[in-house]
Design a protein around this motif. Structure first.
Motif, PDB file in Angstrom:
ATOM      1  N   GLN A   4       0.917  -1.227   0.104  1.00  0.00           N
ATOM      2  CA  GLN A   4       0.016  -0.102   0.055  1.00  0.00           C
ATOM      3  C   GLN A   4       0.812   1.221  -0.148  1.00  0.00           C
ATOM      4  O   GLN A   4       1.863   1.300   0.875  1.00  0.00           O
ATOM      5  N   VAL A   8      -2.463   7.775   0.122  1.00  0.00           N
ATOM      6  CA  VAL A   8      -3.565   7.572  -1.235  1.00  0.00           C
ATOM      7  C   VAL A   8      -4.370   8.731  -0.908  1.00  0.00           C
ATOM      8  O   VAL A   8      -5.198   8.709  -0.085  1.00  0.00           O
ATOM      9  N   LEU A  62      -2.494   1.981  -8.466  1.00  0.00           N
ATOM     10  CA  LEU A  62      -1.341   1.091  -7.732  1.00  0.00           C
ATOM     11  C   LEU A  62      -0.062   2.206  -7.412  1.00  0.00           C
ATOM     12  O   LEU A  62       0.901   1.692  -6.720  1.00  0.00           O
ATOM     13  N   ILE A  68      -7.997   5.115  -5.008  1.00  0.00           N
ATOM     14  CA  ILE A  68      -8.407   3.887  -4.827  1.00  0.00           C
ATOM     15  C   ILE A  68      -9.907   3.842  -5.225  1.00  0.00           C
ATOM     16  O   ILE A  68     -10.800   4.486  -4.289  1.00  0.00           O
ATOM     17  N   TYR A 104      -7.005  -2.016  -2.374  1.00  0.00           N
ATOM     18  CA  TYR A 104      -5.574  -1.850  -2.836  1.00  0.00           C
ATOM     19  C   TYR A 104      -5.073  -3.174  -3.107  1.00  0.00           C
ATOM     20  O   TYR A 104      -4.350  -3.612  -4.007  1.00  0.00           O
TER      21      TYR A 104
END
Length: 232
Positions: A4, A8, A62, A68, A104
């Motif tokens: 991860q 994000v 990614l 996400i 994810y």
């Protein structure tokens, strides 16, 4: 791509997740069969534009370049659960719900399953293509790397002699036909030209058929209709 990102970006889902939604609807929601179909579509020589867009979106997600699409994924799970329930195929359990971390990790696993490189292309696409070309080329002239044995396996010397003899007869007779003015001789030469042409055609056609059947023993045989497999 299995860890991860440290941060994000969240917020409203952009239109960049459109291809992912289409792929989930048309492939991933069907389970294992859909996954196999998706991998086939990704590895196709001419991929559909939506498949190429999906690979690009997956790479952006990614690599922390796009949010996400957790809600996109969960929405598809809910939609599929409703369809199965309406058709009497689904259980009474609640549909799967992912959080950002789980979404994810699922996308990372999908990336690994599809075998994509950082450019969104299959890792072994070049190797697979080269191998296919090499295998196809090897069928043209040799068996197990021995061109002499391959030639002996499918060559018919009678057909070859008929092809070469007919070609020589046809060429020579036609050349003389154009140079000689005597009517009877010209008629005979024209007949020999036709005979030579027919003989060369028969010999060449026989060689071609033997060669085709050597490469593919099932060539020219009637094909039985195969039952179509339907995905759930």
């Amino acid at each position: 791509m299995s860890e991860q990102p440290t941060s994000v970006p969240l917020g409203p889902q952009k239109a960049s997740a459109h291809a992912l939604a289409v792929v989930m609807r048309d492939y991933l929601s069907y389970g294992e069969s859909g996954m196999e179909d998706l991998r086939t579509a990704v590895n196709a020589r001419r991929r559909k534009p939506v498949i190429s867009a999906f690979c690009g979106e997956l790479h952006q997600i990614l690599t922390n370049q796009a949010p996400i699409p957790t809600e996109v994924i969960n929405r598809e799970f809910r939609r599929r659960a409703k369809e199965e329930a309406a058709a009497g195929e689904g259980a009474s359990d609640e549909p799967v719900v992912y959080d950002d971390q789980e979404a994810y990790e699922a996308l990372a696993d999908l990336w690994d399953y599809l075998g994509l490189n950082p450019d969104g292309e299959p890792e072994d696409s070049d190797a697979t293509l080269k191998s296919a070309i090499r295998e196809r080329r090897s069928q043209l002239l040799w068996v197990d790397g021995d061109p002499v044995e391959a030639l002996k396996a499918w060559m018919s010397w009678r057909s070859l002699a008929l092809f070469l003899g007919g070609s020589v007869l046809c060429t020579a007779s036609w050349a003389l036909y154009e140079r000689i003015d005597i009517g009877f001789v010209r008629g005979l030469l024209l007949l020999l030209t036709i005979i030579g042409f027919v003989g060369a055609s028969i010999g060449g056609g026989a060689l071609w058929l033997r060669r085709v059947r050597y490469v593919n023993p099932d060539a020219f045989l009637p094909k039985k209709p195969e039952p179509k497999e339907e995905r759930r």
